[in-house]
Design a protein around this motif. Structure first.
Motif, short mmCIF file in Angstrom:
data_model
loop_
_atom_site.label_atom_id
_atom_site.label_comp_id
_atom_site.label_asym_id
_atom_site.label_seq_id
_atom_site.Cartn_x
_atom_site.Cartn_y
_atom_site.Cartn_z
N LEU A 1 0.80 -1.22 0.00
CA LEU A 1 0.00 0.00 0.00
C LEU A 1 0.83 1.27 0.00
N THR A 2 2.18 1.20 0.24
CA THR A 2 3.03 2.40 0.25
C THR A 2 3.25 2.88 -1.17
N ALA A 3 3.38 4.19 -1.31
CA ALA A 3 3.58 4.77 -2.63
C ALA A 3 4.98 4.44 -3.13
N PRO A 4 5.17 4.15 -4.39
CA PRO A 4 6.50 3.83 -4.92
C PRO A 4 7.42 5.06 -4.85
N ARG A 5 8.68 4.79 -4.52
CA ARG A 5 9.66 5.87 -4.42
C ARG A 5 10.13 6.25 -5.81
N ARG A 6 10.23 7.57 -6.02
CA ARG A 6 10.68 8.05 -7.32
C ARG A 6 12.21 8.03 -7.38
N ALA A 7 12.73 7.78 -8.54
CA ALA A 7 14.19 7.77 -8.74
C ALA A 7 14.75 9.19 -8.58
N PRO A 8 15.96 9.35 -7.99
CA PRO A 8 16.54 10.69 -7.82
C PRO A 8 16.78 11.36 -9.17
N VAL A 9 16.51 12.65 -9.22
CA VAL A 9 16.64 13.43 -10.44
C VAL A 9 17.83 14.36 -10.30
N THR A 10 18.72 14.36 -11.30
CA THR A 10 19.89 15.25 -11.29
C THR A 10 19.43 16.67 -11.59
N PRO A 11 19.79 17.66 -10.76
CA PRO A 11 19.31 19.02 -10.98
C PRO A 11 20.06 19.71 -12.13
N PHE A 12 19.48 20.82 -12.57
CA PHE A 12 20.11 21.63 -13.62
C PHE A 12 21.09 22.61 -12.98
N GLN A 13 22.21 22.84 -13.69
CA GLN A 13 23.22 23.84 -13.31
C GLN A 13 23.47 24.78 -14.49
N THR A 14 23.94 25.99 -14.19
CA THR A 14 24.26 26.97 -15.24
C THR A 14 25.77 27.00 -15.44
N CYS A 15 26.15 26.81 -16.71
CA CYS A 15 27.58 26.77 -17.03
C CYS A 15 28.23 28.13 -16.72
N ASP A 16 29.37 28.12 -16.03
CA ASP A 16 30.06 29.36 -15.70
C ASP A 16 30.73 30.01 -16.90
N GLY A 17 30.92 29.22 -17.99
CA GLY A 17 31.59 29.76 -19.16
C GLY A 17 30.61 30.29 -20.20
N CYS A 18 29.70 29.41 -20.68
CA CYS A 18 28.76 29.80 -21.74
C CYS A 18 27.36 30.05 -21.24
N GLU A 19 27.12 29.83 -19.93
CA GLU A 19 25.82 30.07 -19.29
C GLU A 19 24.71 29.20 -19.89
N ARG A 20 25.07 28.02 -20.40
CA ARG A 20 24.05 27.06 -20.82
C ARG A 20 23.68 26.15 -19.65
N ALA A 21 22.45 25.61 -19.71
CA ALA A 21 21.98 24.71 -18.65
C ALA A 21 22.47 23.30 -18.91
N PHE A 22 22.88 22.64 -17.86
CA PHE A 22 23.28 21.23 -17.94
C PHE A 22 22.99 20.57 -16.62
N ARG A 23 22.83 19.25 -16.63
CA ARG A 23 22.51 18.50 -15.40
C ARG A 23 23.80 18.11 -14.71
N SER A 24 23.85 18.39 -13.43
CA SER A 24 25.01 18.03 -12.61
C SER A 24 24.67 18.26 -11.15
#
Length: 341
Positions: A301-324
């Motif tokens: 009856l317990t709810a299934p646990r969701r898999a951990p999600v890697t957050p988004f980061q902003t690149c310090d050089g080109c300011e693009r978003a990437f997961r890390s």
């Protein structure tokens, strides 16, 4: 001016035997030698038929077998319209003189077979059976007739006649019923397909009564007591000892799946049919068809646990978003800065 006298009529009246009636019709009977039809007074003087129906009945009786007597044919022959002729044919059909049936011919065609009986009362009384040896031949006007049998001169030696339809305004006894002739097959035509009955679905086997994994003495005792106590809640559910012993495993299976006695009793006694002829069969069916599933466990009856999600980061050089998980540079900017992947 002198009155003219018809000498031929006077001589004919003088030749009539017996006294001449003072009023009303006077019959001059001259025997027929050819082209005549014998018509019974039951038709010519029928009290329930209209004059049009009597005239059409006499006309049909005078026609040879195989003549066309449809409504359009009679309307073209006589001044009466199709409505009046159709009503007269229905009168003859209601009084047993006429019978119209639909028959299937070769190649699936459907035709109307019309039969005229000159003495329907004799058929009902069983005195005359049309088509029997020595019996009078019934003139039948058929729209699509089969080949007529050869004319017989001696009634004593009669070849086997073709079956003749008998008019049935009422129930005719079995010993005088005549079967309708089957349509004659046309030479070179394909036979009509034989229609087989539609296959019925096979009967499903009866489901077995549920059994528990372990029939403990406690569950057996509880199931037996519950079945024996049902007659207190529904007087129709009076079971024998043999029926109770047979149904005990089914109730025990419900108890094994954590069903309460109140829930089992309600499922077995609710909405009983009236009258109830076989209570043991009904209880067996309900114990089998309404068996509840096992209760789920706590972990189910317990709810299934969701898999951990890697957050988004902003690149310090080109300011693009990437997961890390940590801030820094994206994949394209790591080489110039010498960062590890």
């Amino acid at each position: 001016m002198d009155t003219q006298h018809d000498n031929a009529l006077a001589h004919a009246l003088a030749a009539i035997p017996g006294p001449v009636p003072p009023s009303g019709v006077i019959h001059i009977v001259i025997p027929h030698t050819n082209r005549f039809t014998v018509v019974g007074n039951h038709l010519a003087q029928h009290a329930g038929l209209s004059l049009v129906a009597i005239g059409i009945g006499v006309h049909i009786q005078s026609l040879p077998a195989g003549s066309e007597i449809s409504i359009k044919t009679l309307a073209a022959r006589f001044p009466e319209g199709e409505v009046k002729i159709a009503s007269a044919l229905r009168e003859l059909e209601a009084h047993g003189y006429l019978r119209r049936t639909r028959v299937r011919l070769a190649k699936g065609r459907v035709a109307t077979r019309t039969v005229f009986c000159n003495q329907p009362g004799a058929v009902l009384r069983g005195g005359v059976v049309p088509g029997a040896p020595g019996a009078p031949v019934v003139g039948a006007a058929v729209r699509n007739p089969a080949p007529a049998p050869a004319r017989v001169t001696e009634p004593a030696r009669v070849t086997e006649p073709e079956p003749t339809l008998v008019t049935e305004p009422a129930r005719v006894p079995e010993h005088i019923r005549v079967r309708e002739p089957e349509p004659t097959a046309v030479a070179g035509a394909r036979p009509a397909p034989i229609r087989l009955p539609a296959p019925t679905a096979p009967k499903q086997p009866r489901r077995p009564l549920p059994h528990p994994h372990a029939l403990t003495p406690e569950r057996r005792q509880a199931a037996s007591a519950l079945l024996a106590d049902l007659r207190r809640h529904a007087v129709e559910l009076v079971l024998s000892e043999e029926a109770v012993e047979e149904l005990v495993p089914g109730v025990a299976a419900w108890l094994e799946r954590d069903a309460t006695t109140d829930a089992i009793r309600h499922a077995l006694t609710a909405d009983l049919p009236k009258p109830l002829r076989h209570p043991a069969r009904l209880l067996r069916h309900r114990l089998t068809a309404l068996l509840p599933p096992p209760l789920p466990g706590v972990h189910d009856l317990t709810a299934p646990r969701r898999a951990p999600v890697t957050p988004f980061q902003t690149c310090d050089g080109c300011e693009r978003a990437f997961r890390s998980h940590e801030p820094g540079h994206c994949r394209d900017c790591r080489a110039p800065y010498g960062e590890a992947a």
